[in-house]
Write a protein that holds these residues in place. Structure first.
Motif, PDB file in Angstrom:
ATOM      1  N   TYR A  49      40.675  77.664  76.270  1.00  0.00           N
ATOM      2  CA  TYR A  49      39.641  78.271  75.436  1.00  0.00           C
ATOM      3  C   TYR A  49      38.418  77.357  75.378  1.00  0.00           C
ATOM      4  N   TYR A  97      35.148  76.980  72.739  1.00  0.00           N
ATOM      5  CA  TYR A  97      34.587  77.395  71.455  1.00  0.00           C
ATOM      6  C   TYR A  97      33.241  76.710  71.239  1.00  0.00           C
ATOM      7  N   GLN A 156      31.020  75.511  67.971  1.00  0.00           N
ATOM      8  CA  GLN A 156      31.069  75.345  66.521  1.00  0.00           C
ATOM      9  C   GLN A 156      29.741  74.787  66.028  1.00  0.00           C
ATOM     10  N   GLN A 175      30.140  76.016  60.206  1.00  0.00           N
ATOM     11  CA  GLN A 175      30.791  77.282  60.540  1.00  0.00           C
ATOM     12  C   GLN A 175      32.135  77.033  61.223  1.00  0.00           C
ATOM     13  N   GLY A 176      32.953  78.070  61.311  1.00  0.00           N
ATOM     14  CA  GLY A 176      34.194  77.976  62.048  1.00  0.00           C
ATOM     15  C   GLY A 176      33.945  78.055  63.546  1.00  0.00           C
ATOM     16  N   PRO A 177      34.902  77.621  64.352  1.00  0.00           N
ATOM     17  CA  PRO A 177      34.736  77.714  65.809  1.00  0.00           C
ATOM     18  C   PRO A 177      34.610  79.164  66.257  1.00  0.00           C
ATOM     19  N   LEU A 197      34.857  81.670  69.413  1.00  0.00           N
ATOM     20  CA  LEU A 197      35.406  81.748  70.762  1.00  0.00           C
ATOM     21  C   LEU A 197      34.347  82.238  71.740  1.00  0.00           C
ATOM     22  N   GLN A 205      37.982  82.741  77.114  1.00  0.00           N
ATOM     23  CA  GLN A 205      39.386  82.376  77.218  1.00  0.00           C
ATOM     24  C   GLN A 205      39.859  82.662  78.632  1.00  0.00           C
ATOM     25  N   LEU A 263      33.971  72.919  71.814  1.00  0.00           N
ATOM     26  CA  LEU A 263      35.373  72.532  71.779  1.00  0.00           C
ATOM     27  C   LEU A 263      36.153  73.244  72.868  1.00  0.00           C
ATOM     28  N   PHE A 316      43.398  71.037  70.692  1.00  0.00           N
ATOM     29  CA  PHE A 316      41.961  70.906  70.892  1.00  0.00           C
ATOM     30  C   PHE A 316      41.585  69.520  71.406  1.00  0.00           C
ATOM     31  N   GLY A 317      40.521  69.498  72.199  1.00  0.00           N
ATOM     32  CA  GLY A 317      39.912  68.240  72.589  1.00  0.00           C
ATOM     33  C   GLY A 317      38.981  67.751  71.497  1.00  0.00           C
ATOM     34  N   GLN A 318      38.385  66.576  71.711  1.00  0.00           N
ATOM     35  CA  GLN A 318      37.506  65.968  70.706  1.00  0.00           C
ATOM     36  C   GLN A 318      36.165  66.683  70.611  1.00  0.00           C
ATOM     37  N   ARG A 373      29.360  67.075  71.461  1.00  0.00           N
ATOM     38  CA  ARG A 373      28.279  67.389  70.534  1.00  0.00           C
ATOM     39  C   ARG A 373      26.974  67.487  71.309  1.00  0.00           C
ATOM     40  N   GLN A 416      40.846  70.939  59.985  1.00  0.00           N
ATOM     41  CA  GLN A 416      39.797  70.218  60.690  1.00  0.00           C
ATOM     42  C   GLN A 416      39.159  69.222  59.730  1.00  0.00           C
ATOM     43  N   HIS A 429      38.282  67.684  65.163  1.00  0.00           N
ATOM     44  CA  HIS A 429      38.590  68.953  65.801  1.00  0.00           C
ATOM     45  C   HIS A 429      39.767  69.604  65.083  1.00  0.00           C
ATOM     46  N   PRO A 430      39.928  70.923  65.208  1.00  0.00           N
ATOM     47  CA  PRO A 430      41.059  71.592  64.559  1.00  0.00           C
ATOM     48  C   PRO A 430      42.392  71.057  65.062  1.00  0.00           C
ATOM     49  N   PHE A 488      41.881  76.440  58.208  1.00  0.00           N
ATOM     50  CA  PHE A 488      41.698  77.753  58.829  1.00  0.00           C
ATOM     51  C   PHE A 488      43.043  78.454  58.964  1.00  0.00           C
ATOM     52  N   LEU A 540      42.536  83.534  70.102  1.00  0.00           N
ATOM     53  CA  LEU A 540      42.635  82.710  68.902  1.00  0.00           C
ATOM     54  C   LEU A 540      41.272  82.706  68.216  1.00  0.00           C
ATOM     55  N   ILE A 541      41.171  83.539  67.184  1.00  0.00           N
ATOM     56  CA  ILE A 541      39.896  83.736  66.494  1.00  0.00           C
ATOM     57  C   ILE A 541      39.917  82.998  65.165  1.00  0.00           C
ATOM     58  N   PHE A 542      38.861  82.210  64.903  1.00  0.00           N
ATOM     59  CA  PHE A 542      38.742  81.474  63.651  1.00  0.00           C
ATOM     60  C   PHE A 542      37.707  82.133  62.755  1.00  0.00           C
ATOM     61  N   GLY A 543      37.984  82.125  61.460  1.00  0.00           N
ATOM     62  CA  GLY A 543      37.019  82.561  60.466  1.00  0.00           C
ATOM     63  C   GLY A 543      36.259  81.364  59.930  1.00  0.00           C
ATOM     64  N   LYS A 544      35.757  81.477  58.710  1.00  0.00           N
ATOM     65  CA  LYS A 544      34.974  80.391  58.120  1.00  0.00           C
ATOM     66  C   LYS A 544      35.856  79.311  57.514  1.00  0.00           C
ATOM     67  N   GLY A 545      37.072  79.641  57.189  1.00  0.00           N
ATOM     68  CA  GLY A 545      37.970  78.658  56.617  1.00  0.00           C
ATOM     69  C   GLY A 545      37.670  78.348  55.167  1.00  0.00           C
TER      70      GLY A 545
END
Lengths: 114, 108
Positions: free
Chosen positions: A33, A35, A37, A41-43, A45, A48, A91, A105-107, A110, B37, B42-43, B88, B96-101
């Motif tokens: 995947y 992402y 971010q 905010q959340g990641p 997508l 994939q 990400l 996940f990777g680091q 940025r 996270q 990262h998550p 999250f 794999l969908i993420f929201g705002k958490g």
């Protein structure tokens, strides 16, 4: 086991320039995947892959973003040309199954576009 | 992957207080995953729940999946500064969908 590797960790570019990010997933993980971010905010997508095929790229801005995973292992995400709003952490994550499994996940990279 | 709604979006607690975040879905979920996270990180996967009414504990963290499999909660007992971060929840489907958490801050 080694984790998901991403490079570079940081990148600063001017708008309209191009940039590429690299990801090497955990060995044996078929699902990869990417992402985006944005701060606070959340990641989100972007794309994939399952092996070297695309499962979902509905959120990828295809006019400027592209991604490939030619041999089904490592992957590259490219932005050309970059805009200010592309400033974010990118990400990469991988998992060993397509469904119902945890993602590693990777680091992240940025990116700052000035 | 189906996105679930998570509340609250932000929570600030004093160290030692308890904390709970909730995930809700209008449709039945096949499973629920939780990630954490840390700021600047990262998550990281915490847990996956699959069974109706399932409860799992990880030290001070208690995860619960509702009987109808439409909601889930994460409860932290006696928060510590190391619990700071964004939590999250999501359903692991084909995507794999993420929201705002829920972003938790803890003051000592």
């Amino acid at each position: 086991e080694a984790g998901v590797a991403q490079s570079p960790r940081y990148k600063i570019i001017e708008k309209r320039q191009s940039v590429a990010f690299w990801c090497n997933p955990i060995s044996g993980h078929a699902t990869l995947y990417w992402y985006q971010q944005i701060l606070g905010q959340g990641p989100k997508l972007l794309i994939q892959f399952q092996n070297n095929g695309v499962v979902d790229d509905s959120q990828l801005p295809k006019d400027r973003f592209s991604a490939e995973r030619l041999k089904g292992v490592d992957s590259t995400l490219k932005i050309q040309p970059a805009k200010l709003e592309d400033s974010a952490v990118y990400l990469c994550a991988s998992s060993n199954q397509l469904v119902n499994t945890e993602a590693f996940f990777g680091q992240g990279t940025r990116l700052t576009v000035v | 992957g189906q996105q679930v709604m998570q509340i609250p979006q932000y929570q600030h607690v004093q160290e030692g207080e308890d904390f709970t975040t909730y995930c809700n879905s209008s449709t039945t979920l096949s499973n629920i995953q939780w990630y954490k996270q840390r700021p600047g990180g990262h998550p990281v996967f915490l847990i996956q729940l699959v069974k109706s009414g399932e409860v799992k504990k990880q030290k001070r963290l208690t995860f619960q999946f509702g009987e109808a499999k439409k909601n889930s909660s994460l409860h932290i007992t006696a928060t510590q500064t190391t619990d700071v971060g964004t939590y999250f929840c999501n359903q692991a489907g084909t995507a794999l969908i993420f929201g705002k958490g829920t972003t938790l801050s803890v003051s000592s």
